[in-house]
Design a protein around this motif. Structure first.
Motif, PDB file in Angstrom:
ATOM      1  N   VAL B 162       0.838  -1.202   0.000  1.00  0.00           N
ATOM      2  CA  VAL B 162       0.000   0.000   0.000  1.00  0.00           C
ATOM      3  C   VAL B 162       0.874   1.254   0.000  1.00  0.00           C
ATOM      4  O   VAL B 162       0.660   2.187  -0.780  1.00  0.00           O
ATOM      5  N   ALA B 163       1.871   1.247   0.882  1.00  0.00           N
ATOM      6  CA  ALA B 163       2.747   2.418   1.019  1.00  0.00           C
ATOM      7  C   ALA B 163       3.450   2.711  -0.302  1.00  0.00           C
ATOM      8  O   ALA B 163       3.521   3.868  -0.742  1.00  0.00           O
ATOM      9  N   ALA B 164       3.968   1.675  -0.951  1.00  0.00           N
ATOM     10  CA  ALA B 164       4.698   1.856  -2.208  1.00  0.00           C
ATOM     11  C   ALA B 164       3.787   2.462  -3.278  1.00  0.00           C
ATOM     12  O   ALA B 164       4.144   3.445  -3.941  1.00  0.00           O
ATOM     13  N   GLU B 165       2.608   1.870  -3.423  1.00  0.00           N
ATOM     14  CA  GLU B 165       1.708   2.319  -4.489  1.00  0.00           C
ATOM     15  C   GLU B 165       1.243   3.753  -4.256  1.00  0.00           C
ATOM     16  O   GLU B 165       1.227   4.575  -5.173  1.00  0.00           O
ATOM     17  N   THR B 427     -12.498  -3.401  -2.932  1.00  0.00           N
ATOM     18  CA  THR B 427     -11.953  -2.102  -2.525  1.00  0.00           C
ATOM     19  C   THR B 427     -11.231  -2.111  -1.192  1.00  0.00           C
ATOM     20  O   THR B 427     -10.602  -1.116  -0.822  1.00  0.00           O
ATOM     21  N   ALA B 428     -11.329  -3.224  -0.427  1.00  0.00           N
ATOM     22  CA  ALA B 428     -10.706  -3.316   0.899  1.00  0.00           C
ATOM     23  C   ALA B 428     -11.318  -2.344   1.912  1.00  0.00           C
ATOM     24  O   ALA B 428     -10.751  -2.113   2.979  1.00  0.00           O
ATOM     25  N   ALA B 458      -6.171  -2.338  -2.547  1.00  0.00           N
ATOM     26  CA  ALA B 458      -6.595  -1.289  -1.614  1.00  0.00           C
ATOM     27  C   ALA B 458      -6.039   0.061  -2.047  1.00  0.00           C
ATOM     28  O   ALA B 458      -6.737   1.081  -2.007  1.00  0.00           O
ATOM     29  N   ALA B 459      -4.767   0.075  -2.477  1.00  0.00           N
ATOM     30  CA  ALA B 459      -4.140   1.336  -2.879  1.00  0.00           C
ATOM     31  C   ALA B 459      -4.913   1.971  -4.037  1.00  0.00           C
ATOM     32  O   ALA B 459      -5.103   3.199  -4.077  1.00  0.00           O
ATOM     33  N   LYS B 460      -5.382   1.136  -4.946  1.00  0.00           N
ATOM     34  CA  LYS B 460      -6.140   1.638  -6.087  1.00  0.00           C
ATOM     35  C   LYS B 460      -7.441   2.302  -5.594  1.00  0.00           C
ATOM     36  O   LYS B 460      -7.761   3.430  -5.989  1.00  0.00           O
ATOM     37  N   ALA B 461      -8.131   1.611  -4.702  1.00  0.00           N
ATOM     38  CA  ALA B 461      -9.389   2.151  -4.181  1.00  0.00           C
ATOM     39  C   ALA B 461      -9.154   3.414  -3.351  1.00  0.00           C
ATOM     40  O   ALA B 461      -9.914   4.386  -3.432  1.00  0.00           O
TER      41      ALA B 461
END
Lengths: 291, 471
Positions: B162-165, B427-428, B458-461
């Motif tokens: 998540v952090a990277a994205e 979407t998490a 999750a990062a996308k959402a």
């Protein structure tokens, strides 16, 4: 002063250090997030250097304004000896917290605090919180001798203090449970008891209050590793059920606590602890000899 | 490389990699799988057909651009190969080692049945290691700051993803870790002989170079609550893992010498207990070690124990080898290292001495009955089959469940009956606005790769939410 609780600037620095006895030191450490969130009964986990052990220590005091927390450490093994060798201006490598479940503060009436040895340091913030909540606080403080008796003055500011020592060098010669018996005999039995100290002491405090049905709580100190509820190493038996001292405690109903099982589990690494300390002491003397 | 094979030459024998000698490795914590050299990698890469349909890439949980990076390995342009992997995953040295490729890319490889698949996992690891050792890795560029703030709880694989994205997309990211090392299960759980720590540290450090703020020693749920974090951050992502050990509920489990796999592995992997007294955290295993369980964690525990040089390590599993959830490769590694397997065996009582230390394990033999809810045949005790095994220590590795602290301390956060956080799958999203969750705290004990996949979804959402008008 406003502290950024998410900043790592100056984190874990010892801003003030006081020697309370030959083996007991007080450290005031900069850790603004912990200072902002701390409550009575919380603990932190300390590490002094790479490769060091994670050592759990109950918070004695905290100041959100200064961004500091205060712990009192007794040098018992290698890790605590090393921690007390740190000087004012040095830093701990890690201070994690606040951890554990804080003590529920409510109005009992008269609260008796029974502290033994360095456990008195951990009793202090709890006694203070009860005093602030309108309770009358009485304390029984036990130590092997006068030199090892700490925080007598601070505890006296909260209410009556009764001191017992093994050798009679301060207060009455005898055990904390003798002083408890005197209170009950005088019709001065408390409404609740909080006890922190060596396991045998807490066990006998619980046995002494059981016939009087006084609600009694003990702060348990099992071997702890991560302190976050992940390993189960600190499991204790409360009312026949396993509990994790790190997240469910460390304060539990003393009348439901299996102290004998706790005592056996805390002895798990006795031999390794001894080996480590002896090695450290030898290494230390050798180095001193070189100077 | 001179005279390198032309691509594609699928008939070249698949290179399964070399291992450290099976006797020698019992005495050290160095990596068992030794990794390709340049020549081996280029030769293996030559086998790839470069399928236009990319079945391997589609099968990959994080959609690594496999045909393209493998082609770049064949061209010996390792910097470009690493950058190609980086487009979808920032953690190739980790994934190349711990991903069960045989169930993803290598399972999907069209060469699998006729020649054996391309060794994609070993090529990924080689690419990442080569690029790291030769200074060819550049942190990816980040979009201009959006002014949005995201908190990631935990620093295991799902939070790292998540952090990277989100950092790449220009959001300010802060990662909170309860322990003193970052990486979650990659640091406390997986042993160094499968995943060297410098690999984890390097890939975590890349996030730092991208501007992610990493805070250790903060246990969200105790040190600070989700509600408090929500005041300071636009979005909170919970990736706190499945760190709650499952007890056996067998009499004697409180004896000294009885460990959860979490405790045993944490002592060794995080605290370096195997180097005691050079390090300060001790362990106690005695001469005879018993490990209970049949998953990867049981294999890790047994193999760690073997490296502490006891007289014997015995693994008890209540079903047969065929039902073991552990990767076949890990079971083989464990067998090669001299771990004794007792299949169809379960402990029923732990017996100690007067000091409260484990001495013996009372076991029973099992037989397999009809399939149970998991689809595997249910083990049934065989009457009168009791026997004892001598043991000084026992490691319980029968699973773990979601870490409960955040769920207990966050009112309104919906959870299932296993304590996992309930999320909307695509979407998490959790039941609370602006709070997302993924990885093992949702799934229970799953894999590093699924945790990373959750993180990417999750990062996308989260990015869509943060980019929406009015936000």
């Amino acid at each position: 002063m406003n502290h950024d609780i998410y900043s790592t600037e100056g984190l874990y620095k010892i801003v003030e250090k006081t020697e309370l006895s030959d083996t007991i030191s007080k450290h005031v450490i900069y850790a603004p997030l912990i200072a902002a969130k701390a409550k009575a009964g919380h603990f932190v986990i300390l590490r002094s250097r790479e490769g060091g052990e994670r050592i759990p220590v109950t918070l004695v005091d905290w100041s959100p304004e200064r961004g500091t927390v205060t712990v009192i450490i007794q040098a018992i093994g290698k890790s605590t000896t090393e921690m007390n060798a740190l000087k004012q201006g040095d830093s701990f490598l890690d201070v994690a917290g606040p951890l554990g479940t804080p003590v529920e503060i409510k109005k009992w009436g008269t609260v008796l605090g029974v502290g033994g040895g360095v456990g008195i340091a951990e009793l202090y913030p709890i006694a203070r919180a009860y005093k602030d909540a309108g309770n009358k606080v009485v304390s029984i403080l036990g130590a092997r001798n006068r030199g090892l008796l700490i925080l007598e003055k601070e505890m006296a500011e909260l209410g009556e203090v009764i001191v017992t020592t093994d050798d009679g060098s301060a207060g009455k010669k005898g055990l904390v449970t003798d002083a408890m018996a005197d209170l009950y005999a005088a019709g001065r039995g408390p409404d609740a008891i909080f006890t922190i100290g060596p396991i045998p002491m807490m066990k006998f405090v619980a046995l002494a209050s059981l016939p009087h049905k006084t609600p009694t709580f003990a702060s348990l100190n099992p071997v702890m590793l991560d302190g976050t509820g992940m390993c189960g190493g600190c499991r204790v038996e409360i009312g026949g059920k396993p509990k994790f001292a790190c997240v469910d405690g460390p304060m539990f109903d003393a009348h439901l606590t299996n102290f004998d099982a706790l005592m056996k589990r805390t002895a798990a690494y006795r031999e390794q602890e001894k080996e480590s300390l002896e090695r450290y002491a030898k290494d230390h003397q050798c180095r001193i000899g070189l100077h | 490389m001179e005279n390198k094979p032309k691509k594609p030459t699928p008939s070249i024998k698949q290179n399964l990699g070399r291992h450290q000698d099976q006797v020698a490795r019992r005495g050290n914590f160095d990596e068992v799988a030794m990794g390709f050299g340049l020549e081996e990698a280029v030769t293996e890469a030559a086998r790839c057909l470069g399928c236009k349909t990319k079945p391997c890439e589609l099968a990959c949980p994080v959609n690594v651009k496999i045909p393209e990076f493998v082609d770049l390995v064949h061209k010996e342009d390792l910097g470009a190969a690493a950058s190609k992997i980086f487009e979808t995953s920032l953690f190739p040295a980790i994934c190349g080692r711990v991903c069960p490729q045989e169930t993803y890319c290598e399972f999907a490889c069209v060469l699998k049945d006729k020649f054996g698949p391309v060794s994609v996992g070993r090529l990924e690891r080689f690419t990442a290691d080569y690029a790291r050792k030769n200074g060819l890795i550049k942190p990816p560029a980040c979009a201009p700051d959006t002014g949005k703030k995201v908190a990631c709880v935990g620093s295991g694989p799902t939070s790292l993803a998540v952090a990277a994205e989100l950092r790449k997309l220009g959001h300010a990211v802060t990662v909170f870790e309860a322990l003193h090392e970052f990486g979650g299960v990659l640091s406390y759980g997986i042993p160094t002989f499968r995943l060297p720590r410098e690999v984890v540290r390097f890939e975590v450090d890349m996030l730092r170079k991208m501007g992610v703020r990493l805070l250790k020693n903060v246990m969200v749920g105790k040190s600070i609550s989700i509600e408090e974090l929500k005041k300071d951050f636009d979005v909170v992502y919970i990736g706190s893992g499945a760190g709650l050990p499952t007890p056996m509920h067998t009499p004697g489990e409180d004896l000294v010498g009885v460990y959860s796999s979490n405790e045993f592995l944490t002592r060794v992997n995080l605290m370096g207990a195997h180097n005691f007294p050079e390090t300060d955290t001790p362990y106690y295993i005695g001469k005879k070690v018993v490990v209970v369980g049949g998953g990867n964690t049981a294999m890790d525990s047994a193999r760690c124990a073997m490296r502490l040089k006891p007289d014997s390590v015995t693994l008890l599993y209540r079903r047969t080898r065929a039902e073991m959830p552990a990767r076949a490769e890990e079971v083989e590694n464990a067998m090669e290292e001299g771990i004794k397997f007792e299949f169809l065996t379960a402990p029923v009582e732990l017996v100690g001495d007067e000091r409260g230390r484990l001495k013996r394990v009372k076991c029973i033999r099992m037989e397999l009955g009809a399939p149970d809810a998991s689809g595997r045949r249910k083990p049934m005790p065989q009457g009168g089959s009791d026997f004892f095994i001598e043991a000084d220590s026992l490691v319980v590795a029968i699973g773990s469940s979601p870490n409960p602290v955040i769920q207990q301390s966050t009112p309104g956060l919906a959870t299932n009956k296993w304590g996992g956080i309930i999320v909307e799958e695509a979407t998490a999203k959790t039941s609370l606005d602006g709070i997302y969750a993924g990885g093992d705290v949702v799934r229970g004990g799953a894999t590093v790769l699924l945790a990373m996949k959750d993180g990417k979804a999750a990062a996308k959402a989260i990015h869509e939410k943060l980019s929406a008008k009015g936000n």
